[in-house]
Design a protein around this motif. Structure first.
Motif, PDB file in Angstrom:
ATOM      1  N   GLY A 138       0.838  -1.204   0.000  1.00  0.00           N
ATOM      2  CA  GLY A 138       0.000   0.000   0.000  1.00  0.00           C
ATOM      3  C   GLY A 138       0.865   1.243   0.000  1.00  0.00           C
ATOM      4  N   GLU A 139       0.201   2.361   0.264  1.00  0.00           N
ATOM      5  CA  GLU A 139       0.866   3.662   0.151  1.00  0.00           C
ATOM      6  C   GLU A 139       1.603   4.034   1.448  1.00  0.00           C
ATOM      7  N   GLY A 140       0.857   4.054   2.516  1.00  0.00           N
ATOM      8  CA  GLY A 140       1.430   4.416   3.809  1.00  0.00           C
ATOM      9  C   GLY A 140       0.377   4.242   4.879  1.00  0.00           C
ATOM     10  N   GLU A 145      -3.523   2.312  11.568  1.00  0.00           N
ATOM     11  CA  GLU A 145      -2.241   1.602  11.461  1.00  0.00           C
ATOM     12  C   GLU A 145      -1.182   2.302  12.308  1.00  0.00           C
ATOM     13  N   PRO A 151       0.076  -2.846   9.416  1.00  0.00           N
ATOM     14  CA  PRO A 151      -0.502  -2.300   8.179  1.00  0.00           C
ATOM     15  C   PRO A 151      -1.922  -2.800   7.924  1.00  0.00           C
ATOM     16  N   PHE A 152      -2.717  -1.961   7.301  1.00  0.00           N
ATOM     17  CA  PHE A 152      -4.060  -2.326   6.851  1.00  0.00           C
ATOM     18  C   PHE A 152      -4.888  -3.013   7.943  1.00  0.00           C
ATOM     19  N   ASN A 178       3.925  -1.303   3.195  1.00  0.00           N
ATOM     20  CA  ASN A 178       3.608  -0.025   2.563  1.00  0.00           C
ATOM     21  C   ASN A 178       4.872   0.607   1.983  1.00  0.00           C
ATOM     22  N   HIS A 252      -6.579   0.902  -4.850  1.00  0.00           N
ATOM     23  CA  HIS A 252      -6.374   0.903  -3.405  1.00  0.00           C
ATOM     24  C   HIS A 252      -7.718   0.600  -2.735  1.00  0.00           C
TER      25      HIS A 252
END
Ligand code: URA
Length: 283
Positions: A138-140, A145, A151-152, A178, A252
Motif C-alpha cells: 500500500g501507500e502508507g 495503522e 498495516p491495513f 507499505n 487501493h
C-alpha cells in the motif's frame, strides 16, 4: 485557515527534519514561530522564509519538489528494482523471520525523513508470512495503522482482508507492507524524498520474502514500486516486474470503499494473480 494549518504542519516537519540533519540554511533569518505566524497571516511569506520556490497557490505544498533535484538528487522516481542490486543469494526459509526482524532493528526509532516529525506514533513495518508467495504493498499507514503499528488494520484493511479471502487465502498467508512506514500527516501521499528514504527497507523486506507476485494497491504504490508516474488505468491489466516478482497494479481498497462500482475491475486484477499463482479462490 485549515489549509494554512496543513501547510504549516507540512513545512514544520521539513524544517525540523533539516534542522536535525544539521541544515540551518532555512533558519537564516526566520524562526519556526515566525514562519508559522507569517503563514497563518498570509501564505506568501512562507515561501520567502524557507527560500525555496514553493507554489503557494498549489493545493498541497511540496517543499521537496521546489528544491532542485539535481542538487539534492532525492526527489527522483526510482523503481525498487533499480534502487539496489538484487541479492546474490536467497535467505533460507527458516531464517526469514529473523532476517525481517534484523531489518526492523535497523530501522530503529527512525528519523531519516520528515515523516518522523509529522506526528507519527508507531512505525508500521509490515506483517505476514515471511515465506509468502504473495505480497501486497500500500501507500502508507493511516490513523488506525499508526496507532497499532500494523498495516491495513482499519476500514481499508478489512476490505483488503476480504479481497485476500476471496482469493482463497488468509491474511497470515500473505505479506503486507507499505511504501512508507510512517503515517503521512493528514493522510497525504508520501513525498518522493520520504518514499525514496524509506523504500530501502521495503527492498530488503522484498528480498527476504521474495514473493512470486506483488500487488500494488493504488497509483502511488505503483509509482514508487515501478518508478513510473502513470495513471492506474494504464498500469492495470498487465504484469510488471519488481525485484524479480511479477507485479499487478490494482485499486487501493480506500478507493474501492469510496467507489464500490470498481470492485469488479479489482476482482479481475486479482483473478490475474490467482491464475498466475494457481489459486482456485474461495470455496
Ligand atoms: N492505507 C495504506 O496504504 N496502507 C495502510 O496500511 C492502511 C491504509
Amino acid at each position: 485557515m485549515a489549509v494554512a494549518d496543513d501547510k504549516v504542519g507540512h513545512v514544520r516537519a521539513y524544517l525540523e527534519y533539516f534542522r536535525d540533519m544539521g541544515v540551518h540554511e532555512f533558519y537564516r533569518n526566520e524562526t519556526l514561530e515566525a514562519v508559522e505566524l507569517s503563514a497563518v497571516v498570509e501564505a506568501e511569506p512562507v515561501a520567502a522564509a524557507i527560500e525555496v520556490r514553493v507554489d503557494v497557490a498549489a493545493p498541497a505544498i511540496s517543499v521537496l519538489e521546489a528544491l532542485s533535484p539535481t542538487e539534492l538528487n532525492i526527489a527522483k522516481l526510482v523503481s525498487l528494482t533499480d534502487l539496489a542490486p538484487m541479492p546474490s543469494a536467497r535467505v533460507s526459509a527458516e531464517l526469514r523471520d529473523a532476517a525481517l526482524e534484523a531489518i526492523r532493528t535497523d530501522i530503529g526509532d527512525c528519523t531519516r525523513c520528515p515523516l518522523a516529525y509529522g506526528g507519527r506514533r508507531k512505525i508500521v513495518f509490515g506483517n505476514g508470512d515471511p515465506n509468502a508467495r504473495l505480497m501486497f504493498v500500500g501507500e502508507g499507514p493511516g490513523a488506525d495503522e499508526d496507532e497499532q503499528g500494523v498495516p491495513f488494520v482499519g476500514k481499508s484493511g478489512q476490505l483488503l482482508n476480504n479481497m485476500i479471502a476471496a482469493m482463497g487465502l488468509r491474511r497470515e498467508d500473505v505479506y503486507v507492507a507499505n511504501i512508507v512506514k510512517c503515517r503521512p500527516p493528514a493522510n497525504r501521499a508520501p513525498e518522493p524524498v520520504e518514499a525514496n528514504t524509506c523504500t530501502q527497507f521495503l527492498v530488503r523486506q522484498m528480498d527476504v520474502v521474495q514473493p512470486e507476485v506483488v500487488v500494488a494497491l493504488g497509483a502511488t504504490a505503483a509509482a514508487y514500486l515501478l518508478g513510473v508516474k502513470q495513471t492506474l488505468a494504464s498500469l492495470r491489466g498487465q504484469f510488471h516486474q519488481v525485484r524479480g516478482a511479477k507485479c499487478v497494479v490494482t485499486f487501493h481498497p480506500a478507493y474501492l470503499l469510496r467507489d464500490p462500482t470498481k470492485k469488479g475491475d479489482a476482482w479481475k486484477d486479482l483473478q490475474m494473480v490467482m491464475t498466475e499463482m494457481g489459486l482456485k479462490g474461495k470455496g
